[in-house]
Enzyme design. Structure first.
Site, mmCIF file in Angstrom:
data_model
loop_
_atom_site.group_PDB
_atom_site.id
_atom_site.type_symbol
_atom_site.label_atom_id
_atom_site.label_comp_id
_atom_site.label_asym_id
_atom_site.label_seq_id
_atom_site.Cartn_x
_atom_site.Cartn_y
_atom_site.Cartn_z
ATOM 1 C CG ASP A 56 21.625 25.801 69.103
ATOM 2 O OD1 ASP A 56 21.314 24.802 68.437
ATOM 3 O OD2 ASP A 56 22.506 26.603 68.751
ATOM 4 C CG ASP A 57 20.964 21.263 68.915
ATOM 5 O OD1 ASP A 57 20.553 21.852 67.897
ATOM 6 O OD2 ASP A 57 22.104 20.771 68.995
ATOM 7 C CB CYS A 112 21.997 25.327 63.812
ATOM 8 S SG CYS A 112 22.331 24.255 65.229
ATOM 9 C CG ASP A 125 18.098 25.384 66.607
ATOM 10 O OD1 ASP A 125 17.758 24.582 67.505
ATOM 11 O OD2 ASP A 125 19.300 25.619 66.351
#
Length: 487
Positions: free
Chosen positions: A51-52, A85, A314
């Site tokens: 994530d990120d 996201c 993502d």
């Protein structure tokens, strides 16, 4: 290529209950990289999502380097074309851009789980209908809170986190009612994933498993956002690490007056950015360990040789470039993501520089599974077709707007080519960015209003208008030809 069903050799309209497996007649008889499996020996697919995570943070993960990068193929020009996201996850689940699946941001009228068109019509449902066991672990689409119904259509095992997604070592609540207090989340997700992998391996049929790790996303504690939280054993790791672009001109960019006003920010404290870079790296080490133990489990179960393992993120993230911190911004640091794949027919240690996107992954999964037909028109292409059957030269990129008064839910829309990154503000086409990577690799000079780039800007604007309404593989993957040279 037109309507995607033609790729699969049928013009029959599909409903989920009638999806069939169709051989790919165009595939050569000998094994090639990214070749689909035969129906008799369909492979497993394990998608691991961070994530990120930035593309250049991949170097900080020694297990991923050893088990995936060296044993598989790295895509060095992979992007998240909608770098935030929920839209990114929706692209993975549907194989479509936001204008077609409905998800344009994390929240607001055009964002979150509620914006997804046909939430039961996803790659998981298409694979499940052909005999795949499917599992989802960890964070789903932003805003998902279906506590009263612990199942989502298309998933054999719905192991989704519905509370404490960003707490790291605080409270974590899952859709089946399981709660954790004080357990580090990467380890929790890994344990739950490996249990299901073991169960699936004992049953007939292949499996598709989607694993979501929260790192290196910021943590949420006590009603406020903080830096990512490290597992105790990594709390002092990387004591000398600096932000990835620390020595680049883009870091704390000296002059941002040539950018649109909403992209002009004051300088950020460098020590804050250093602390951020180190916190992110430390959180990623626990994901790195989880990946290693998942690979170990697949090997122990005898499944690894017949499993495609995909590792990606993502979206990317700004750590001081152009005075920005965050994502959902029209800069390369937000778009660029890691993408590594190992599996049947995938060459070890290879690096592919052809541009690919998260939108391509849905078509790729169906291709690997032997040519599974999708339940909606796909905008992406199987990886093995990119640059071969389809020499596309321009990709759509876009930034959503969560404001309720935004007229159509978009903030910036544009395109990226090998040389240029271009985007205009949705409310004013005379505001935008145009970066020439050949002359300005760090994107410190916005050429949007430069007279020398007027013809380039007009052509990129034309391509943006076409791709912003594209639907299907033929419209969304075009070769427009050479761009004019700057004057």
């Amino acid at each position: 290529m037109g309507w995607p069903l033609a790729v699969l050799g049928t013009a029959m309209a599909l409903v989920l209950s009638g999806i069939t497996v169709v051989p790919d007649a165009a595939a050569p008889a000998t094994a090639v990289a990214n070749a689909p499996a035969t129906a008799a020996a369909r492979p497993n697919i394990v998608l691991i999502l961070t994530d990120d995570m930035r593309a250049d943070e991949l170097r900080l993960m020694p297990n991923v380097q050893r088990l995936l990068v060296r044993k598989g193929t790295s895509y060095t020009n992979a992007i998240s074309p909608h770098p935030v996201c929920c839209p990114a996850r929706a692209e993975l689940l549907t194989g479509q851009f936001g204008q077609n699946n409905g998800v344009q941001n994390n929240k607001g009228p055009w964002g979150g789980y509620k914006a997804l068109d046909q939430p039961d019509n996803t790659v998981a449902a298409w694979l499940q209908a052909t005999g795949y066991l499917t599992a989802h672990h960890g964070k789903y689409l932003n805003g998902y809170r279906r506590v009263s119904s612990p199942h989502e259509p298309g998933w054999t095992r719905w192991d989704t986190q519905i509370g404490g997604e960003y707490s790291y070592d605080g409270r974590a609540l899952f859709a089946d009612g399981d709660r954790y207090e004080g357990d580090y989340i990467a380890d929790v997700v890994r344990r739950r994933t490996n249990r299901v992998l073991t169960k699936f391996s004992r049953q007939a049929g292949p499996f598709f498993t989607f694993i979501n790790h929260v790192a290196p996303h910021g943590a949420y504690h006590g009603g406020r956002w903080t830096l990512p939280r490290a597992e105790r054993q990594y709390s002092d790791a990387y004591p000398d690490l600096l932000p990835p672009s620390y020595d680049d001109p883009a870091f704390q960019e000296r002059n941002v007056r040539d950018l649109p006003s909403d992209l002009q920010q004051p300088p950020i404290l460098t020590r804050t950015l250093i602390r951020m870079a180190r916190a992110r790296a430390r959180a990623l080490r626990s994901v790195d360990d989880a990946v290693a133990r998942t690979i170990r489990r697949l090997r122990a179960l005898g499944e690894l040789r017949n499993t495609y393992v995909v590792f990606t993120s993502d979206n990317g993230f700004q750590i001081g470039e152009h005075r920005q911190v965050g994502k959902n911004l029209p800069f390369d640091e937000s778009f660029d993501i890691p993408l590594v794949i190992r599996g049947p027919g995938i060459p070890a240690g290879e690096r592919i520089h052809e541009p690919v996107t998260l939108v391509d992954m849905g078509a790729t999964f169906l291709d690997w599974a032997g040519g599974v037909a999708p339940g909606r028109p796909l905008d992406g292409l199987p990886l093995r077709h990119i640059g071969r059957k389809h020499p596309r030269d321009t990709l759509l990129v876009q930034i959503g707007d969560s404001a309720s008064d935004a007229s159509d839910g978009w903030k910036y829309r544009g395109v990226t080519t090998r040389r240029y990154l271009f985007a205009t503000h949705a409310s004013n086409p005379n505001r935008g960015i145009l970066f020439d990577r050949r002359r300005d690799p760090h994107a410190t000079v916005n050429q949007f209003h430069r007279r020398a780039y007027a013809q380039v800007r007009r052509e990129l604007m034309r391509r943006t208008r076409l791709l912003a309404v594209c639907s299907g593989q033929a419209e969304c993957n075009q070769a427009f030809g050479a761009l004019p040279e700057p004057g």
